[in-house]
Design an enzyme around this catalytic site. Sequence first.
Site, PDB file in Angstrom:
ATOM      1  N   ARG A 154      29.862  55.617  17.509  1.00 42.49           N
ATOM      2  CA  ARG A 154      30.186  56.886  18.164  1.00 42.49           C
ATOM      3  C   ARG A 154      29.677  58.080  17.358  1.00 42.49           C
ATOM      4  O   ARG A 154      29.296  59.108  17.928  1.00 42.49           O
ATOM      5  CB  ARG A 154      31.699  57.008  18.382  1.00 42.49           C
ATOM      6  CG  ARG A 154      32.158  56.299  19.632  1.00 42.49           C
ATOM      7  CD  ARG A 154      33.653  56.470  19.818  1.00 42.49           C
ATOM      8  NE  ARG A 154      34.071  56.067  21.156  1.00 42.49           N
ATOM      9  CZ  ARG A 154      35.329  55.885  21.519  1.00 42.49           C
ATOM     10  NH1 ARG A 154      36.304  56.072  20.642  1.00 42.49           N
ATOM     11  NH2 ARG A 154      35.627  55.528  22.748  1.00 42.49           N
ATOM     12  N   LYS A 164      45.413  48.968  24.279  1.00 42.94           N
ATOM     13  CA  LYS A 164      46.044  50.107  24.963  1.00 42.94           C
ATOM     14  C   LYS A 164      46.547  49.684  26.341  1.00 42.94           C
ATOM     15  O   LYS A 164      46.013  50.080  27.373  1.00 42.94           O
ATOM     16  CB  LYS A 164      45.040  51.245  25.101  1.00 42.94           C
ATOM     17  CG  LYS A 164      44.652  51.850  23.766  1.00 42.94           C
ATOM     18  CD  LYS A 164      43.552  52.874  23.966  1.00 42.94           C
ATOM     19  CE  LYS A 164      43.136  53.469  22.649  1.00 42.94           C
ATOM     20  NZ  LYS A 164      41.952  54.330  22.802  1.00 42.94           N
ATOM     21  N   GLY A 177      35.535  52.170  21.856  1.00 43.44           N
ATOM     22  CA  GLY A 177      35.449  52.133  20.397  1.00 43.44           C
ATOM     23  C   GLY A 177      35.408  50.719  19.840  1.00 43.44           C
ATOM     24  O   GLY A 177      34.496  50.345  19.084  1.00 43.44           O
ATOM     25  N   GLY A 200      38.177  54.030  27.940  1.00 38.35           N
ATOM     26  CA  GLY A 200      39.020  54.413  29.080  1.00 38.35           C
ATOM     27  C   GLY A 200      38.279  55.359  30.017  1.00 38.35           C
ATOM     28  O   GLY A 200      38.377  55.254  31.238  1.00 38.35           O
TER      29      GLY A 200
HETATM   30  C1  3PG Z   1      39.049  55.926  23.203  1.00 36.33           C
HETATM   31  O1  3PG Z   1      38.856  55.330  22.130  1.00 36.33           O
HETATM   32  O2  3PG Z   1      39.220  55.339  24.266  1.00 36.33           O
HETATM   33  C2  3PG Z   1      38.983  57.424  23.197  1.00 36.33           C
HETATM   34  O3  3PG Z   1      38.663  57.906  21.935  1.00 36.33           O
HETATM   35  C3  3PG Z   1      40.264  58.025  23.714  1.00 36.33           C
HETATM   36  O4  3PG Z   1      41.354  57.671  22.902  1.00 36.33           O
HETATM   37  P1  3PG Z   1      42.820  57.625  23.541  1.00 36.33           P
HETATM   38  O5  3PG Z   1      42.856  56.468  24.495  1.00 36.33           O
HETATM   39  O6  3PG Z   1      43.762  57.463  22.386  1.00 36.33           O
HETATM   40  O7  3PG Z   1      43.035  58.927  24.288  1.00 36.33           O
HETATM   41 MG    MG Z   2      39.277  52.851  22.715  1.00 36.82          MG
END
Ligand code: 3PG
Ligand code: MG
Length: 387
Positions: free
Chosen positions: A31, A188, A340, A363
Amino acid sequence: MVDLDLKGKRVLIREDLNVPVSDGVVTSDARIRAALPTIQAVVDAGAAVMLMSHLGRPTEGQPENIFSLQPVASRLAELLGRDVPLVRNWIDGVDVTPGEVVLLENVRFLAGEKVNDEPLARKMAALCDVFVMDAFGTAHRTHASTYGVAEYAPIACAGPLLSAELDALGKALTNPARPMVAVVGGSKVSTKLTVLEALAEVVDTLIVGGGIANTFIAAAGQNVGKSLHEANMLDIARDLAANDDDRADIPVPTDVVVATDFSADAKASNKSVDAVLDDELILDIGPETAERFAEILAGAGTIIWNGPVGVFEFEAFANGTRVLAKAIAASPGFSVAGGGDTLAAIDKYGVAEHISYISTGGGAFLEFVEGKTLPAVEVLTRRATGL
Ligand code: 3PG
Ligand code: MG
């Protein structure tokens, strides 16, 4: 941005420099490298450059060293071949002269960032003459540094990386070849499960891994022990998994790799998905499942990949992600990957050349695939058209 004369201007650039860091060192700089051409162009234009980014998900108002952008500042300095000082207290004013580049400390240390607090966004805007939104990876967030600041800055525009991502993904996803297969993993879970509902309407097969797969396993009534999963989203998962001809198939893992603790030297064992014990964590998909998923990928016309399917940072739990990364690379289908941790996995397995398009977004890229207008794009469009 490329249409503006930036000479002598104070330029605030929002990048997504949210990269994996371990023991104070950046472990995947994809990135950062993606942001370099934008940063270099603004320096070359003779501007005073302030870079803004988040790193991880710290608790707002409670700066913690593990979430500091210092490792990113060091890596940026190496890549740019110039000093990039980290400015810790910046919200009330930044000392920077034309030709200099500074990195502002993690924007998520500031209370109000994630709720897009107006006074906070106005302070950010007051730092600059021109705000450049270049963080495609965070363009799906309506935060002060991605959205509010663009409303109040004297001039707000899109950066070259953001524009290039929108162009490339738009082209790649217009009339995709079928079957379309998405691989969605990572940790996440809560934010991605809702994205899955929309994705299930777009793709033909949805391969899930990581905490998302665990949520589906739990929704099917299996014990997931201490595994990362979203207990209050079992209904959504159950609903998605229910057989519905119009929606994507979601094959669930039949075998998994478990351990009793989360560490690099944890003892890993393979087992059937119905044999997980209360004190165990699922840390990867099992070998049988990985092979089954690899076969699905071999027959795909288009592949969308976001998120590792296991804790690939630890060798004992890396097999699933490695097998899928190689399967995606070997597939004749058009492949788009982003995020990432996904970029880190692509680096680790050396498959970058065999992926058709690599996005810096995770995302954000999933929401783009869903067909949503990203909030950062919406506000920039509004500013550009004066509406
Ligand atoms: C990611 O890694 O998806 C982006 O940097 C956004 O991060 P976040 O999901 O914590 O908002
Ligand atoms: Mg991510």
